[in-house]
Motif scaffolding. Structure first.
Motif, PDB file in Angstrom:
ATOM      1  N   GLU A 417       0.721  -1.371  -0.020  1.00 21.36           N
ATOM      2  CA  GLU A 417       0.027   0.191   0.091  1.00 21.36           C
ATOM      3  C   GLU A 417       0.866   1.324   0.096  1.00 21.36           C
ATOM      4  N   LEU A 418       2.108   1.267   0.632  1.00 20.59           N
ATOM      5  CA  LEU A 418       3.019   2.438   0.696  1.00 20.59           C
ATOM      6  C   LEU A 418       3.411   2.805  -0.806  1.00 20.59           C
ATOM      7  N   ALA A 419       3.533   1.805  -1.651  1.00 19.43           N
ATOM      8  CA  ALA A 419       4.200   1.818  -3.124  1.00 19.43           C
ATOM      9  C   ALA A 419       5.599   2.514  -3.032  1.00 19.43           C
ATOM     10  N   LEU A 420       6.284   1.958  -2.203  1.00 13.70           N
ATOM     11  CA  LEU A 420       7.727   2.342  -1.903  1.00 13.70           C
ATOM     12  C   LEU A 420       8.713   1.380  -2.964  1.00 13.70           C
ATOM     13  N   ASP A 421       9.795   2.077  -3.400  1.00 16.02           N
ATOM     14  CA  ASP A 421      10.819   1.306  -4.094  1.00 16.02           C
ATOM     15  C   ASP A 421      12.078   1.063  -3.388  1.00 16.02           C
TER      16      ASP A 421
END
Length: 522
Positions: A417-421
């Motif tokens: 859900e955070l959509a972090l790379d």
């Protein structure tokens, strides 16, 4: 919750107001644009969007009533507080137990009527024992066990609307009601039956023999009836059709919410020590069961035809509220918070939350998120605020601390859900068993000082040392005397947990390096 209209749309939280919670907070409910709060001896009404106190009164001033506990119902502008009576008085410690009813206008605080229950009086006969079942459309629904009747009272004035006698020779055990149905568990000789009535008319709808064990509980939600006993949960639709059955070797404390199309069942199965979640399609009867942590909900409620659920956001301290499709189980993020919170209610005016760590009651609205897909879950904080956890302690620092070890970083990605790379966690693993495995977890990265403090306080809830160790550049570190190599770091609005360095002095030195790493990557 029936009142409130369309819910606040999903987006980035924006604080409307915040107040301290009395330790004896028991209930909150929206009545249109008014929030009704009960705590201790007091009932008060506040503007939902400003928190301004509109009215209040003391419950003990109303015919000696004790504070409301747990059960409160709303229909239209009217609020019904069901007040459990312990059944004891000065003349007879074995007086019957029952519920007192207190009804008032939720917008104005004007008291409408009260109904005593289960007390002996010196000059008057004992009033009838009352068991509160719920509220319908303008009705207060009760059970009168002394005369074997389910009764509907007009919420505005307390006048009787209808009576529905139980079958001859049957005794009511427990029940529940909503605007659609009244469900009573009744014992008839050696048989136990589940009897369901229309909440508007008292007309008999259906009845079924059941076999509950222990101390059964009847739940009613949007016409759906749940019967929970020691090791089973059975769920029936309004027409008597069984929708779902769960049986375990041990108790499963379960709860359910429903809409016109589906039912969500959540519960803790002690035998398997995991959360149970079931999605039931009311039209087709299809059931989707899961024990996935991503659907391990802490709280659920239905509003305006939608199901809302609160859960933890992976291993972070964060809480996220999602809508749950009542047929497919698909989740859509609504709003996120950096620390665990309890969702108390929702309306088109506000989202209401309680924070245990800061003992506060807070109301929020939302603003639309940016095009960034993870913006809602991150509370509007940009990706750049979330550092690469594996880059916070470089290899050169580890070689200086542990010259004989060769460390390999093992990244742990954040919740999708955070959509972090970049990873939010990292395990620094040595090449031998003589050196410690060091773990680094970024628990929150934000821009709000108060919210960062909420995260810090929640992480430190079990710490016995509250005095911080300064790390420079305004950063601080907290440790626990029992486990000296567990550290909570706060650097600006970022909170990090570090564990496993093996010694307090090494932990302090590595913590300073983490702070430098956070500053270097800004």
């Amino acid at each position: 919750m029936e009142n409130g209209g369309a819910a606040v749309p999903g987006g980035i939280r924006s604080l409307l107001w915040k107040v301290k919670i009395p330790e004896d907070l028991s209930n909150t409910v929206f009545v249109g644009d008014v929030l009704v709060v009960t705590h201790g001896d007091q009932i008060e009404g506040r503007e939902a969007d400003t928190g301004r106190l509109l009215w209040s009164f003391g419950v003990s001033d109303s015919n000696g009533y004790s504070p409301p506990e747990e059960r409160i119902g709303v229909t239209g502008d009217y609020v019904v507080a069901a007040i459990p009576r312990d059944g004891k008085d000065k003349t007879d410690e074995e007086a019957p137990r029952g519920d007192g009813l207190l009804t008032f206008n939720g917008r104005t605080g004007a008291l409408l009527w009260t109904l005593g229950s289960g007390f002996h009086g010196s000059d008057t006969p004992m009033p009838p024992l009352v068991t509160y079942l719920g509220v319908g459309e303008g009705n207060v629904l009760i059970h009168l066990p002394a005369i074997g009747v389910v009764r509907a009272l007009d919420v505005a004035d307390g006048r009787r609307r209808w009576d529905s006698p139980l079958p001859s020779g049957c005794l009511g055990q427990t029940g529940g009601a909503d605007r659609w149905v009244v469900a009573m568990l009744i014992s008839c000789g050696r048989e136990t039956r589940l009897r369901v009535l229309s909440a508007s008319t008292g007309r008999w709808l259906w009845e079924q023999e059941v076999f509950p064990l222990g101390d059964p509980l009847v739940m009613v939600a949007d016409g759906v009836v749940g019967l929970e006993s020691d090791n089973a949960l059975n769920v029936y639709d309004a027409d008597g059709r069984q929708l779902y059955e769960h049986v375990a070797e041990h108790a499963c404390p379960c709860s359910l919410v429903a809409t016109a199309t589906g039912v969500l069942v959540v519960g803790q199965d002690d035998y398997r020590n995991s959360l149970l979640t079931a999605i039931v399609d009311r039209r087709s009867g299809r059931v989707i069961e899961s024990e996935d942590e991503s659907v391990s909900f802490m709280a659920v409620q239905a509003l305006d035809g939608r199901i809302y659920a609160t859960r933890r956001l992976g291993e972070l301290q964060s809480s996220i509220v999602v809508t749950v499709d009542p047929v497919t189980g698909e989740q859509t993020p609504v709003v996120a918070f950096p620390a665990p919170v309890s969702l108390l209610g929702m309306s088109r005016y506000a989202l209401l939350f309680a924070s245990v760590s800061t003992s506060s009651l807070a109301a929020y609205t939302t603003v639309p998120p940016s095009a960034d897909p993870g913006a809602t879950a991150r509370g509007g904080v940009g990706r750049e605020r979330w550092r690469d956890a594996c880059a916070l302690i470089p290899a050169s620092t580890l070689r200086a601390e542990f010259p004989e070890a060769h460390y390999t970083p093992v990244a742990r990605p954040g919740p999708p859900e955070l959509a972090l790379d970049t990873p939010v966690g990292c395990d620094l693993v040595p090449g031998d068993a003589r050196h410690p495995v060091i773990t680094i977890d970024i628990r929150w990265a934000g821009t709000d000082k108060d919210e960062t403090e909420d995260v810090l306080q929640d992480l430190m809830a079990r710490f016995d040392e509250k005095k911080p160790i300064p790390l420079g550049h305004g950063a601080q570190m907290y440790t626990n005397s029992a486990v000296r190599d567990v550290a909570i770091l706060r650097a600006g609005d970022t909170v990090v947990r570090m564990d496993g360095a093996g010694g307090h002095e090494v932990t302090v030195r590595l913590a300073r390096q983490v702070v430098r790493g956070l500053r270097a990557t800004r």
